[in-house]
Design a protein around this motif. Structure first.
Motif, short mmCIF file in Angstrom:
data_model
loop_
_atom_site.label_atom_id
_atom_site.label_comp_id
_atom_site.label_asym_id
_atom_site.label_seq_id
_atom_site.Cartn_x
_atom_site.Cartn_y
_atom_site.Cartn_z
N ALA A 231 -33.80 60.68 -1.54
CA ALA A 231 -35.19 61.10 -1.30
C ALA A 231 -35.60 60.76 0.11
O ALA A 231 -36.24 61.59 0.80
N TRP A 232 -35.27 59.59 0.61
CA TRP A 232 -35.62 59.20 1.99
C TRP A 232 -34.91 60.10 2.99
O TRP A 232 -35.47 60.51 3.99
N ASP A 233 -33.64 60.40 2.70
CA ASP A 233 -32.86 61.25 3.61
C ASP A 233 -33.49 62.64 3.71
O ASP A 233 -33.64 63.18 4.81
N GLU A 234 -33.89 63.21 2.56
CA GLU A 234 -34.54 64.52 2.55
C GLU A 234 -35.86 64.47 3.33
O GLU A 234 -36.16 65.37 4.12
N GLU A 235 -36.62 63.43 3.11
CA GLU A 235 -37.92 63.30 3.79
C GLU A 235 -37.72 63.17 5.30
O GLU A 235 -38.45 63.80 6.07
N LEU A 236 -36.71 62.38 5.71
CA LEU A 236 -36.45 62.22 7.16
C LEU A 236 -35.99 63.54 7.78
O LEU A 236 -36.40 63.88 8.90
N LYS A 237 -35.16 64.29 7.07
CA LYS A 237 -34.70 65.58 7.60
C LYS A 237 -35.87 66.54 7.77
O LYS A 237 -35.96 67.28 8.75
N GLU A 238 -36.79 66.57 6.79
CA GLU A 238 -37.96 67.45 6.89
C GLU A 238 -38.84 67.05 8.08
O GLU A 238 -39.33 67.91 8.82
N ARG A 239 -39.03 65.75 8.28
CA ARG A 239 -39.85 65.29 9.41
C ARG A 239 -39.19 65.63 10.74
O ARG A 239 -39.87 66.03 11.68
N GLU A 240 -37.85 65.42 10.81
CA GLU A 240 -37.13 65.73 12.05
C GLU A 240 -37.25 67.22 12.36
O GLU A 240 -37.48 67.62 13.52
N LYS A 241 -37.15 68.05 11.33
CA LYS A 241 -37.28 69.50 11.53
C LYS A 241 -38.69 69.84 12.02
O LYS A 241 -38.86 70.65 12.94
N ALA A 242 -39.68 69.20 11.44
CA ALA A 242 -41.06 69.46 11.86
C ALA A 242 -41.28 69.00 13.30
O ALA A 242 -41.96 69.67 14.09
N VAL A 243 -40.70 67.86 13.69
CA VAL A 243 -40.84 67.36 15.07
C VAL A 243 -40.15 68.30 16.03
O VAL A 243 -40.70 68.61 17.12
N ARG A 244 -38.99 68.80 15.73
CA ARG A 244 -38.26 69.73 16.62
C ARG A 244 -39.07 71.03 16.80
O ARG A 244 -39.13 71.58 17.90
N GLU A 245 -39.65 71.54 15.72
CA GLU A 245 -40.45 72.75 15.83
C GLU A 245 -41.67 72.51 16.72
O GLU A 245 -42.05 73.36 17.54
N ALA A 246 -42.27 71.32 16.56
CA ALA A 246 -43.43 70.98 17.39
C ALA A 246 -43.01 70.87 18.85
O ALA A 246 -43.75 71.28 19.77
N GLU A 247 -41.82 70.31 19.13
CA GLU A 247 -41.34 70.19 20.50
C GLU A 247 -41.10 71.57 21.11
O GLU A 247 -41.38 71.80 22.29
N LYS A 248 -40.56 72.48 20.32
CA LYS A 248 -40.29 73.84 20.81
C LYS A 248 -41.61 74.52 21.18
O LYS A 248 -41.70 75.22 22.18
#
Length: 198
Positions: free
Chosen positions: A164-181
């Motif tokens: 569950a933590w791994d899934e949550e971290l992956k979703e946050r990382e994806k959201a941060v990358r989209e925000a950076e783009k």
């Protein structure tokens, strides 16, 4: 007739063969008590005989069949002189006349469990064992299905939490990358390669 050689090594006192030397010594002591009583106490009167008989029984001076035989002779003389059976104290025998097993000697008859008590105890024991087995099985079922960590399910619970933590971290990382783009920020380093300074 038995010769004296055959009697050597045997514990024979007053016509009785005793099993042990200690018993033979008791028999010899009884014979000496009888001789003393016969020489010191004149039992010409029935009342004197009765007194001697009762004192000998009450003080329990005789321990072997030799002494009991002397008491039996006194008793017979008292009965023939006019006393009745109910007037005389019975001669106590200090040894059992029937064999008993070791178990019977350990527990008095009134304390021995009856067959019904033994059957009830056996049935009760079986029922309690079955109930305990059911309780243990229920404890294992509850422990294995519980959300709390315990020795049975700790690996599964930790693995599920980590997933569950791994899934949550992956979703946050994806959201941060989209925000950076969207903001136009580009960094060649990944988040996991972070700064070693702290």
């Amino acid at each position: 007739m038995a010769s004296n050689e055959e009697n050597k090594g045997k514990c024979i006192i007053g016509g009785y063969e005793f099993l042990t030397e200690k018993d033979a010594e008791k028999g010899s002591l009884d014979l000496s008590k009888i001789k003393v009583l016969e020489t010191r106490v004149k039992v010409s009167k029935a009342e004197d005989m009765l007194t001697l008989y009762e004192k000998a029984i009450q003080s329990r001076i005789f321990k072997t069949p030799l002494g009991w035989r002397y008491l039996t002779d006194l008793r017979e003389k008292l009965l023939s002189s006019g006393y009745k059976e109910k007037d005389l104290i019975p001669i106590p025998l200090e040894i059992p006349m029937t064999r008993q097993s070791s178990l019977e000697k350990l527990t008095p008859e009134k304390d021995r469990p009856t067959q019904k008590k033994v059957q009830f105890r056996g049935i009760l024991s079986i029922v309690l064992n079955v109930v305990l087995i059911i309780v243990v099985i229920l404890m294992f079922v509850i422990a294995s299905t519980s959300e709390n960590d315990n020795i049975i399910n700790y690996k599964r619970n930790i693995t599920n939490r980590y997933s569950a933590w791994d899934e949550e971290l992956k979703e946050r990382e994806k959201a941060v990358r989209e925000a950076e783009k969207r903001l136009g920020i580009t960094d060649s380093k990944g988040y996991d390669e972070g700064d070693e300074s702290y």
